[in-house]
Design a protein around this motif. Structure first.
Motif, PDB file in Angstrom:
ATOM      1  N   THR A  21       0.729  -1.211  -0.033  1.00  0.00           N
ATOM      2  CA  THR A  21       0.021   0.004   0.122  1.00  0.00           C
ATOM      3  C   THR A  21       1.080   1.308   0.194  1.00  0.00           C
ATOM      4  N   TRP A  22       0.264   2.212  -0.916  1.00  0.00           N
ATOM      5  CA  TRP A  22       1.261   3.460  -1.042  1.00  0.00           C
ATOM      6  C   TRP A  22       0.170   4.541  -0.398  1.00  0.00           C
ATOM      7  N   SER A  23       0.493   5.321   0.543  1.00  0.00           N
ATOM      8  CA  SER A  23      -0.578   6.356   0.939  1.00  0.00           C
ATOM      9  C   SER A  23      -0.151   7.756   0.600  1.00  0.00           C
ATOM     10  N   ASP A  51      -8.531  12.013   0.193  1.00  0.00           N
ATOM     11  CA  ASP A  51      -7.377  10.738   0.489  1.00  0.00           C
ATOM     12  C   ASP A  51      -7.486  10.126  -0.794  1.00  0.00           C
ATOM     13  N   LYS A  53      -4.810   6.408  -2.157  1.00  0.00           N
ATOM     14  CA  LYS A  53      -3.880   5.256  -1.931  1.00  0.00           C
ATOM     15  C   LYS A  53      -3.727   4.528  -3.207  1.00  0.00           C
ATOM     16  N   THR A  55      -2.644   0.441  -4.338  1.00  0.00           N
ATOM     17  CA  THR A  55      -2.052  -0.864  -3.903  1.00  0.00           C
ATOM     18  C   THR A  55      -1.312  -1.505  -5.198  1.00  0.00           C
ATOM     19  N   PHE A 188       3.182  10.019  -3.470  1.00  0.00           N
ATOM     20  CA  PHE A 188       2.868   8.598  -2.173  1.00  0.00           C
ATOM     21  C   PHE A 188       4.012   7.942  -1.488  1.00  0.00           C
ATOM     22  N   GLN A 191       3.947   2.043   2.479  1.00  0.00           N
ATOM     23  CA  GLN A 191       3.814   1.794   3.854  1.00  0.00           C
ATOM     24  C   GLN A 191       4.528   0.553   4.153  1.00  0.00           C
TER      25      GLN A 191
END
Length: 195
Positions: A21-23, A51, A53, A55, A188, A191
């Motif tokens: 996951t990249w936030s 928001d 994200k 994946t 990004f 995580q």
């Protein structure tokens, strides 16, 4: 326990990777739009609250899935009266449809750093497929705050949609263009996988 270990070994042996996951780093990202007013001038706006994200199971993000949610009540065009009009039932009807969302269904390389992301955009209670032009920079590893190494990636995204396709505003196109240019920039951060 033996069964779980065997399952994990089979996954890695078959080349299946677990999704990462990249936030979004909101302080270095923006979701905006541009319309033409009175056939004369471009007016820019953005959503202050959003928001996003990504994946992806592959390190190069070639199988990336993008998800975005924006709060319609955070719309900002640097004009309070216009912002109120956009939130009203004459346009976005934020009271009834408070969010807009996008989720990609495919991500394909075009050339070099250029990609296309196709997915479903939902605004004003209407969902339509759209294709985004995407430029990806990275991923790269760099030192973050406190000297800790982080992996980051940047995206520049653009497309054009018609507000009439989503039932947004009945105002004549000579006053506000039907075509809306969507522009987003995002940074990004990968995580760490949780145990």
């Amino acid at each position: 326990m033996k069964t779980l270990t065997t399952f994990a070994v089979c996954l890695f042996a078959s080349g299946v990777a677990l999704a990462q996951t990249w936030s979004v780093d909101k302080s270095h990202s923006r979701v905006g739009f541009t319309v033409t007013h009175n056939l004369l001038a471009e007016v820019d706006g953005n959503f202050k609250t959003f928001d996003a994200k990504i994946t992806s199971a592959k390190p190069d993000l070639s199988d990336a899935v993008f998800e975005l949610t924006a709060d319609v009540n955070s719309i900002n065009t640097d004009n309070e009266r216009r912002d109120g009009h956009l939130k009203s039932d004459s346009f976005f009807d934020a009271a009834k449809f408070p969010t807009l969302t996008f989720k990609s269904t495919s991500f394909k390389k075009v050339d070099g750093k250029k990609y296309t992301a196709t997915g479903n955009l939902t605004m004003h209670g209407v969902t339509k497929p759209v294709t985004l032009d995407v430029t990806m920079v990275g991923p790269v590893k760099m030192k973050g705050q406190g000297g800790k190494e982080q992996e980051k990636v940047g995206f520049k995204i653009g497309t054009t949609v018609k507000r009439s396709d989503f039932g947004i505003g009945t105002i004549p196109t000579a006053v506000v263009s039907d075509e809306v240019e969507v522009k987003a920039n995002g940074e990004f951060v990968k995580q760490e996988a949780s145990n």
